[in-house]
Design a protein around this motif. Structure first.
Motif, PDB file in Angstrom:
ATOM      1  N   LYS A  72     -19.265  16.906 -23.119  1.00 33.16           N
ATOM      2  CA  LYS A  72     -18.927  15.553 -22.666  1.00 33.16           C
ATOM      3  C   LYS A  72     -18.537  15.553 -21.190  1.00 33.16           C
ATOM      4  CE  LYS A  72     -17.151  13.685 -27.061  1.00 33.16           C
ATOM      5  NZ  LYS A  72     -15.916  13.213 -27.748  1.00 33.16           N
ATOM      6  N   GLY A  73     -17.781  16.558 -20.805  1.00 38.71           N
ATOM      7  CA  GLY A  73     -17.350  16.658 -19.409  1.00 38.71           C
ATOM      8  C   GLY A  73     -18.522  16.835 -18.466  1.00 38.71           C
ATOM      9  N   ILE A  74     -19.493  17.644 -18.882  1.00 40.53           N
ATOM     10  CA  ILE A  74     -20.687  17.851 -18.054  1.00 40.53           C
ATOM     11  C   ILE A  74     -21.476  16.555 -17.933  1.00 40.53           C
ATOM     12  CG2 ILE A  74     -22.911  19.052 -17.917  1.00 40.53           C
ATOM     13  CD1 ILE A  74     -21.502  21.448 -19.280  1.00 40.53           C
ATOM     14  N   GLN A  75     -21.577  15.815 -19.036  1.00 40.30           N
ATOM     15  CA  GLN A  75     -22.287  14.532 -19.007  1.00 40.30           C
ATOM     16  C   GLN A  75     -21.605  13.552 -18.050  1.00 40.30           C
ATOM     17  OE1 GLN A  75     -22.211  13.643 -23.200  1.00 40.30           O
ATOM     18  NE2 GLN A  75     -24.156  14.694 -23.609  1.00 40.30           N
ATOM     19  N   TYR A  76     -20.269  13.518 -18.091  1.00 40.48           N
ATOM     20  CA  TYR A  76     -19.535  12.651 -17.172  1.00 40.48           C
ATOM     21  C   TYR A  76     -19.766  13.102 -15.725  1.00 40.48           C
ATOM     22  CZ  TYR A  76     -15.607  10.324 -14.868  1.00 40.48           C
ATOM     23  OH  TYR A  76     -14.835   9.566 -14.024  1.00 40.48           O
ATOM     24  N   MET A  77     -19.751  14.401 -15.520  1.00 40.74           N
ATOM     25  CA  MET A  77     -19.891  14.967 -14.175  1.00 40.74           C
ATOM     26  C   MET A  77     -21.259  14.641 -13.565  1.00 40.74           C
ATOM     27  SD  MET A  77     -19.046  18.870 -13.038  1.00 40.74           S
ATOM     28  CE  MET A  77     -20.357  19.617 -14.004  1.00 40.74           C
ATOM     29  N   GLU A  78     -22.288  14.545 -14.402  1.00 46.99           N
ATOM     30  CA  GLU A  78     -23.619  14.234 -13.893  1.00 46.99           C
ATOM     31  C   GLU A  78     -23.656  12.874 -13.205  1.00 46.99           C
ATOM     32  OE1 GLU A  78     -27.247  15.988 -16.115  1.00 46.99           O
ATOM     33  OE2 GLU A  78     -25.825  15.492 -17.702  1.00 46.99           O
ATOM     34  N   GLY A  79     -22.818  11.953 -13.658  1.00 46.98           N
ATOM     35  CA  GLY A  79     -22.760  10.643 -13.023  1.00 46.98           C
ATOM     36  C   GLY A  79     -21.976  10.649 -11.730  1.00 46.98           C
ATOM     37  N   ILE A  80     -21.067  11.626 -11.586  1.00 50.11           N
ATOM     38  CA  ILE A  80     -20.205  11.711 -10.397  1.00 50.11           C
ATOM     39  C   ILE A  80     -20.834  12.576  -9.305  1.00 50.11           C
ATOM     40  CG2 ILE A  80     -17.924  12.475  -9.568  1.00 50.11           C
ATOM     41  CD1 ILE A  80     -17.793  10.075 -11.431  1.00 50.11           C
ATOM     42  N   LYS A  81     -21.534  13.640  -9.744  1.00 44.53           N
ATOM     43  CA  LYS A  81     -22.098  14.645  -8.837  1.00 44.53           C
ATOM     44  C   LYS A  81     -21.034  15.172  -7.857  1.00 44.53           C
ATOM     45  CE  LYS A  81     -26.932  13.318  -9.094  1.00 44.53           C
ATOM     46  NZ  LYS A  81     -26.772  12.564 -10.350  1.00 44.53           N
ATOM     47  N   HIS A 109     -27.476  22.948 -12.164  1.00 44.37           N
ATOM     48  CA  HIS A 109     -27.732  23.270 -10.746  1.00 44.37           C
ATOM     49  C   HIS A 109     -27.009  22.313  -9.800  1.00 44.37           C
ATOM     50  CE1 HIS A 109     -30.693  26.026 -12.344  1.00 44.37           C
ATOM     51  NE2 HIS A 109     -31.268  25.019 -12.994  1.00 44.37           N
ATOM     52  N   MET A 110     -25.781  21.983 -10.163  1.00 43.14           N
ATOM     53  CA  MET A 110     -24.984  21.083  -9.320  1.00 43.14           C
ATOM     54  C   MET A 110     -24.424  21.846  -8.115  1.00 43.14           C
ATOM     55  SD  MET A 110     -22.916  18.717 -12.032  1.00 43.14           S
ATOM     56  CE  MET A 110     -23.789  17.739 -13.255  1.00 43.14           C
ATOM     57  N   ASP A 111     -24.348  21.159  -7.006  1.00 43.12           N
ATOM     58  CA  ASP A 111     -23.846  21.764  -5.777  1.00 43.12           C
ATOM     59  C   ASP A 111     -22.326  21.617  -5.709  1.00 43.12           C
ATOM     60  OD1 ASP A 111     -23.603  22.875  -3.277  1.00 43.12           O
ATOM     61  OD2 ASP A 111     -24.101  21.022  -2.207  1.00 43.12           O
ATOM     62  N   ILE A 112     -21.651  22.456  -6.510  1.00 45.44           N
ATOM     63  CA  ILE A 112     -20.182  22.448  -6.531  1.00 45.44           C
ATOM     64  C   ILE A 112     -19.699  23.486  -5.530  1.00 45.44           C
ATOM     65  CG2 ILE A 112     -18.123  22.797  -7.949  1.00 45.44           C
ATOM     66  CD1 ILE A 112     -19.961  22.056 -10.395  1.00 45.44           C
ATOM     67  N   LYS A 113     -19.166  23.027  -4.408  1.00 43.80           N
ATOM     68  CA  LYS A 113     -18.762  23.938  -3.331  1.00 43.80           C
ATOM     69  C   LYS A 113     -17.543  24.760  -3.705  1.00 43.80           C
ATOM     70  CE  LYS A 113     -20.326  20.669   0.238  1.00 43.80           C
ATOM     71  NZ  LYS A 113     -19.855  19.806   1.363  1.00 43.80           N
ATOM     72  N   SER A 114     -16.610  24.118  -4.430  1.00 46.12           N
ATOM     73  CA  SER A 114     -15.381  24.833  -4.772  1.00 46.12           C
ATOM     74  C   SER A 114     -14.796  24.302  -6.079  1.00 46.12           C
ATOM     75  CB  SER A 114     -14.341  24.687  -3.659  1.00 46.12           C
ATOM     76  OG  SER A 114     -13.226  25.526  -3.891  1.00 46.12           O
TER      77      SER A 114
END
Length: 372
Positions: A72-81, A109-114
């Motif tokens: 669920k968290g990953i799904q939410y994160m996809e909308g926030i990027k 493959h999200m660009d999470i810097k930190s």
């Protein structure tokens, strides 16, 4: 050849949150425990980044984080990027966030810097470890996620959040620190480096945990326990833990005993068991007891071990920790039914393989019976 690194950058102190003021033009996702949602502390953290960044908050965090909640968290994160993820919470929150950040990077493959962890309890050391524990809600089995890439990129140790911890949270999470350090001290992968970290953590716990349990605790007391938790995390991340954890995971899965409390219940019995079967472990714990000042260096090994166990039990009582499942509110007949199941799963738990003595099925049954 041992490779030794601290991949997580650690910021410690009352002003450590100032690190967050350095972000500009980032999409920041804060994952936090739900009770923090409208708190002044969270508002303060957000204020350090608002204006210069886009800040979103996600609070669907539960104890013993289920795999489904990570999804669920990953799904939410996809909308926030998000480009920055900040986990603010206890071990469950940080573990869930680890899963979200890890799979977000690896699978999406999200660009999470930190990925930054801000622990709100002095207990798990999860802010500096390379694994997370996730739960299958249907089977109540806990699964480890182990990979160096799971480690947070940064950890911010601040007394801000722990100042308001309820006494029982302080107690149980603090006992978790002690168990991490005491198990790491004799785990199969222990070495001089991990021993140094573990010993310092143990010393800090015995001195500062009773102080933190009282309403008179100072910021310095809280920071000392926070640092003890981090030291223990760094130690067991390399050395491993052991049978206490392997068995405690089952108490948490079956009866929802808080992890630190489950560890606390089992600790004295597993220490005594390991010492009775492994002379090297007995010698090491005996030396530790003398170093900590619990007994004279000239005392017998038996007296030294006895003094260590007495110190642990005294601390448990000072913190008003339930000592058995019955004390916690679990009917003895109910817990007896689960004995074989819990034992089988403890033997399969990843922590079991780091125990300094290979306990068998009957051994573990016997150890469980001490805490029913």
């Amino acid at each position: 050849m041992n490779k030794w690194t601290f991949p997580t950058q650690i910021y410690a102190g009352p002003d450590s949150l100032n690190r967050l003021t350095e972000f500009n033009n980032e999409s920041i996702l804060i994952i936090c425990d739900p009770f923090l949602k409208d708190s002044s502390n969270l508002t303060y953290v957000i204020s350090l980044m608002e204006g210069k960044n886009k800040v979103s908050t996600y609070t669907e965090v539960v104890p013993d984080p289920p795999i489904t909640h990570v999804v669920k968290g990953i799904q939410y994160m996809e909308g926030i990027k998000p480009t920055i993820i900040i986990a603010i919470g206890g071990g469950s929150c940080i573990d869930m966030s680890k899963g979200i950040a890890y799979f977000g990077r690896k699978l999406k493959h999200m660009d999470i810097k930190s990925f930054i962890a801000v622990p709100t309890t002095s207990g798990t050391g999860s802010e500096v470890t390379s694994f997370a524990v996730l739960t299958d809600s249907e089977t109540q089995i806990k699964y480890p996620l182990m990979d160096d890439a799971v480690s947070p990129d940064e950890a911010l140790l601040t007394p801000l959040f722990v100042k308001t911890s309820p006494p029982n949270v302080t107690a149980y999470s603090g006992m978790d620190v002690l168990v991490h350090a005491l198990e790491a001290y004799v785990a199969t992968e222990a070495n001089n480096f991990t021993d140094a970290l573990a010993q310092q953590a143990i010393e800090l716990v015995f001195e500062y945990l009773p102080k933190c349990y009282k309403p008179t605790a100072t910021d310095q007391d809280r920071m000392s326990m926070h640092e003890a938790s981090c030291l223990a995390g760094l130690s067991f991340n390399k050395a491993g833990v052991g049978l206490v954890h392997a068995m405690a995971h089952q108490l948490g899965g079956q009866f929802h005993v808080p992890h630190g409390l489950a560890n606390s219940m089992l600790l004295p019995y597993v220490i005594a068991f390991n010492c009775s079967h492994n002379p090297d472990v007995a010698k090491k714990y005996a030396r530790l007891a003398a170093k900590l000042g619990f007994v004279s260096h000239n005392a017998s090994e038996e007296d030294k071990l006895g003094s260590l166990l007495k110190a642990i039990i005294k601390l448990q009582r000072t913190l008003e920790c339930p000592m058995t499942l019955t004390d916690f509110g679990v009917d003895k007949a109910t817990s007896e039914i689960k004995l074989n199941l819990m034992t089988d799963r403890a033997l399969e738990d990843m922590c079991y393989r780091f125990n300094p003595y290979p306990a068998n099925h009957d051994d573990i049954i016997g150890l469980y019976k001490n805490v029913l």
